[in-house]
Enzyme design. Structure first.
Site, PDB file in Angstrom:
ATOM      1  N   LYS A 267       0.845  -1.194   0.000  1.00  0.00           N
ATOM      2  CA  LYS A 267       0.000   0.000   0.000  1.00  0.00           C
ATOM      3  C   LYS A 267       0.882   1.246   0.000  1.00  0.00           C
ATOM      4  CE  LYS A 267      -2.013  -1.428   3.735  1.00  0.00           C
ATOM      5  NZ  LYS A 267      -2.920  -1.727   4.867  1.00  0.00           N
TER       6      LYS A 267
ATOM      7  N   THR B 208      -8.949   9.436   8.150  1.00  0.00           N
ATOM      8  CA  THR B 208      -8.586   8.177   7.483  1.00  0.00           C
ATOM      9  C   THR B 208      -8.377   7.039   8.473  1.00  0.00           C
ATOM     10  OG1 THR B 208      -6.278   8.895   7.559  1.00  0.00           O
ATOM     11  CG2 THR B 208      -7.498   9.334   5.515  1.00  0.00           C
TER      12      THR B 208
ATOM     13  N   GLY C  49      -8.720   3.751  10.219  1.00  0.00           N
ATOM     14  CA  GLY C  49      -9.331   2.473   9.860  1.00  0.00           C
ATOM     15  C   GLY C  49      -9.174   2.071   8.409  1.00  0.00           C
ATOM     16  N   THR C  50      -8.376   2.819   7.635  1.00  0.00           N
ATOM     17  CA  THR C  50      -8.266   2.486   6.206  1.00  0.00           C
ATOM     18  C   THR C  50      -7.684   1.097   5.979  1.00  0.00           C
ATOM     19  OG1 THR C  50      -6.190   3.721   6.188  1.00  0.00           O
ATOM     20  CG2 THR C  50      -8.115   4.825   5.288  1.00  0.00           C
ATOM     21  N   GLY C  51      -6.627   0.747   6.721  1.00  0.00           N
ATOM     22  CA  GLY C  51      -5.984  -0.556   6.518  1.00  0.00           C
ATOM     23  C   GLY C  51      -6.900  -1.714   6.880  1.00  0.00           C
ATOM     24  N   CYS C  52      -7.578  -1.583   8.014  1.00  0.00           N
ATOM     25  CA  CYS C  52      -8.524  -2.621   8.449  1.00  0.00           C
ATOM     26  C   CYS C  52      -9.643  -2.775   7.421  1.00  0.00           C
ATOM     27  CB  CYS C  52      -9.146  -2.245   9.794  1.00  0.00           C
ATOM     28  SG  CYS C  52      -7.979  -1.811  11.081  1.00  0.00           S
TER      29      CYS C  52
END
Length: 262
Positions: free
Chosen positions: A174, A205, A207-210
Site C-alpha cells: 500500500k 482516514t 481504519g483504512t488498513g482494516c
C-alpha cells in the site's frame, strides 16, 4: 439465502473507527456475514490509543474454533495480534482452515501507537506471512518487517519482492504514504497489478488498513479472484476515505456506509 461468511481476527477499537468494529461495518456494507475473534481490547479514540490488553491465546483459540467448527468460513482476515504468542496461535489456526486468509500485519496505529510487540516481528515473518493468501502491509510495516524503505513508486517492486520472500501467495504493497496519487502494487511475483486512485485531501482516514483488508476478504468469500477482490476493495475504501468525517478532537474514521448515503 446464505450469505458468504467472513471471520476477522483482530483487536477491538472502542472508538469504532478501526479494528473489529471497522471490519464488521465493512463486511455488512459489502453483503457478507461478519464474525469476530477478538485478540485484544484497546482504549482508543480519535487522538490515540490510551491502553491495550491482549487476550489469552486460549481465549483466541476458543473463539476461533467456536465459529469455524460450527458456522464455517469462506475467508479469514487478521489484524492486530499484539504478541508473538498470539501471532503463532493465529497462524496455526488459519493454516489449518480451508479458506483464503488476508493478513494485515498491523504494527502501529494511525496515531503511531505500537500495536505489535517488537518480539513478535519474527513470528510474523516466519509463521503468519507464509499462511497468507494476501498480505497487505503499508510502507511502515514493510520497513518494520523487511528493512526495505520505500521512497518512491519505483521502490514498490523491491518492497513486494522482500515481503513475498516470506511466503504469502500475493502481496499488496500500500503506497498511501507516498506523495501524489494513492498507488498500490498487487503481485504474486509474476503478475503485477497497479492500482491507482486520486488522493483525497482528507485527514479522516482512521481504519483504512482494516477496512481494505476486510473488503478484500469479503470479495474472496464471494468467490472473486485475488486481483478482482483487491480492485473492488480499493474502489470501496477510496469512496470511504472520500467521505471520511470528523469525530472527536483528532483523526476521524472513514465512512463505511458511504454507498448507502451517496
Amino acid at each position: 439465502m446464505s450469505l458468504p461468511r467472513v471471520l476477522t481476527v483482530a483487536g477491538s477499537d472502542s472508538g469504532g473507527g478501526a479494528g473489529i468494529q471497522a471490519d464488521l461495518k465493512t463486511m455488512l456494507a459489502l453483503g457478507v456475514h461478519g464474525m469476530s475473534v477478538i485478540t485484544a481490547v484497546t482504549a482508543q479514540n480519535s487522538v490515540g490509543v490510551q491502553g491495550a490488553w491482549e487476550l489469552p491465546a486460549e481465549a483466541v483459540r476458543a473463539q476461533y474454533r467456536s465459529v469455524v467448527d460450527d458456522i464455517g468460513v469462506q475467508a479469514v482476515k487478521t489484524g492486530m495480534l499484539a504478541s508473538a504468542e498470539l501471532v503463532e496461535t493465529v497462524a496455526e489456526l488459519i493454516s489449518g482452515t480451508d479458506a483464503p486468509a488476508v493478513v494485515d500485519p498491523v504494527g502501529v496505529s494511525k496515531h503511531g501507537d505500537p500495536l505489535l510487540a517488537a518480539t513478535a516481528l519474527d513470528s510474523v515473518r516466519t509463521k503468519l506471512l507464509p499462511a497468507a493468501t494476501v498480505a497487505t502491509p503499508n510502507l511502515d510495516e514493510v520497513a518494520q518487517l523487511t528493512g526495505v524503505r520505500v521512497e518512491s513508486e519505483d521502490d514498490l517492486r523491491r518492497a513486494a519482492a522482500a515481503v513475498l520472500a516470506h511466503g504469502p501467495r500475493w502481496v499488496l504493497i500500500k503506497g498511501g504514504h507516498l506523495a501524489g496519487d494513492a498507488v498500490d502494487l498487487l503481485t504474486d511475483g509474476s503478475a503485477e497489478h497497479w492500482l491507482r486512485a486520486p488522493r483525497h485531501d482528507n485527514r479522516h482516514t482512521h481504519g483504512t488498513g482494516c477496512t481494505l483488508a476486510s473488503a478484500i476478504a469479503s470479495g474472496l468469500a464471494k468467490g472473486l479472484s485475488v486481483p478482482e477482490a483487491v480492485t473492488e476493495a480499493k474502489e470501496y475504501v477510496t469512496g470511504a476515505i472520500a467521505r471520511g468525517f470528523a469525530l472527536g478532537a483528532g483523526i476521524g474514521p472513514v465512512d463505511h456506509g458511504w454507498r448507502f448515503r451517496s
